[in-house]
Write an enzyme that holds these catalytic residues in place. Structure first.
Site, mmCIF file in Angstrom:
data_model
loop_
_atom_site.group_PDB
_atom_site.id
_atom_site.type_symbol
_atom_site.label_atom_id
_atom_site.label_comp_id
_atom_site.label_asym_id
_atom_site.label_seq_id
_atom_site.Cartn_x
_atom_site.Cartn_y
_atom_site.Cartn_z
ATOM 1 N N TYR A 136 0.669 -1.102 -0.074
ATOM 2 C CA TYR A 136 0.666 -0.196 0.015
ATOM 3 C C TYR A 136 1.255 1.324 -0.106
ATOM 4 C CZ TYR A 136 -3.994 3.098 1.315
ATOM 5 O OH TYR A 136 -4.866 3.966 1.613
ATOM 6 N N LYS A 164 -0.863 -1.685 -4.148
ATOM 7 C CA LYS A 164 -2.044 -0.388 -4.073
ATOM 8 C C LYS A 164 -1.613 0.824 -4.269
ATOM 9 C CE LYS A 164 -5.736 2.149 -1.091
ATOM 10 N NZ LYS A 164 -6.490 1.868 -0.201
#
Length: 308
Positions: A136, A164
């Site tokens: 992330y 992500k």
């Protein structure tokens, strides 16, 4: 680590509160609504879910509730943040024991580790959980970015399956594809640029907006997958004002207000967040009035398709 296929619209779920406690019944309804409307994965205990304000016991309860609601129809991805690697590792182990299919892992906030430190951190989380890791990259919250080279190293070593990307860097998907190949899963973490991210080579989006309009978000990605560029453009433009309104204040404050307007949960957030301002609520009300009838019509198509 097991093989996990991720694409399309995945939802970073809000955590509903009622009188200060988690509203488990509302959370279960949110999960069911997502699955019935085309969402391909449930992401729990992330920043949208106010993970920093949740105890480990509460995080475990949410993961278990999501796994039960999903009933193997879609994977459950658990956020795995912590102020230290030790704290994050404890949550990673907990998530694995609760049935999560993968972990969403950012660098430790505030600490600003080096790239080698990020690699060591992720290696520990992969080791203790034996689950696939999705990196992330959210420098606005973590205080440090995950470089392309670090993402490639973690993928090459079998420590992550994808990323992500909340940087809104639309040049990144082709760069990472060159470094990692097509099997490295690239997911947008920025709703406003998610459509452009798909066009740049991304596989999908972990979305805040999909909490409100899951059918439309799912249809956006389906249109791209089916090469329906006119449908893709129409849905992109329809969703744009909602993306903007949902980030008028710190996420998930406007989102909680929108969900309350839809009678899906209360607008409660935990301190230091506070409820949305009246101007934000007014803006959301105007946007929802324009979009929700289309969301409901699209939802009926998804329910028919999923039942067939």
């Amino acid at each position: 680590m097991s093989q996990l296929v991720l694409s399309g619209s995945m939802t970073a779920l809000a955590t509903p509160f009622k009188d200060g406690a988690i509203d488990e019944a509302a959370f279960e309804r949110l999960c069911q609504r997502q699955i019935e409307r085309g969402t391909t994965a449930l992401v729990v205990c992330g920043s949208t879910g106010e993970a920093a304000a949740l105890s480990p016991t509460e995080q475990a309860a949410l993961i278990r509730l999501a796994v039960t609601a999903a009933d193997r129809r879609v994977p459950v991805i658990a956020g795995c943040g912590g102020a230290s690697t030790e704290a994050a590792a404890a949550l990673a182990s907990l998530a694995a024991g609760c049935g999560a299919a993968a972990l969403l892992c950012a660098p430790t906030p505030y600490v600003k580790p080096s790239q080698e430190g990020i690699i060591a951190h992720m290696r520990m989380l992969a080791h203790v959980s034996d689950l696939p890791l999705i990196l992330y990259d959210v420098p606005g919250r973590a205080g440090v970015a995950i470089s392309d080279a670090t993402a490639a190293t973690l993928f090459e070593r079998g420590l992550s399956i994808g990323i992500k990307d909340a940087t809104a860097d639309l040049g990144r998907p082709p760069r990472l594809r060159t470094l990692c190949g097509p099997d490295f899963v690239q997911l947008s973490g920025d709703d406003a640029t998610a459509a452009a991210y798909r066009a740049a080579g991304g596989h999908g989006c972990i979305s805040v907006t999909a909490n409100v309009a899951p059918s439309l978000c799912a249809s956006l990605h389906l249109s791209w997958d089916n090469a329906d560029l006119s449908g893709f453009a129409r849905t992109r433009d329809l969703l744009a004002p909602l993306h903007d309104a949902l980030f008028a204040e710190t996420n998930p404050v406007p989102l909680k207000a929108a969900l309350a307007m839809l009678n899906l949960t209360t607008g409660e957030v935990r301190l230091p967040l506070i409820r949305a301002s009246e101007p934000t609520k007014d803006r959301l009300a105007g946007v929802l009035a324009q979009i929700m009838s289309r969301e409901e019509r699209t939802a009926s198509h998804w329910r028919y398709a999923l039942a067939s």
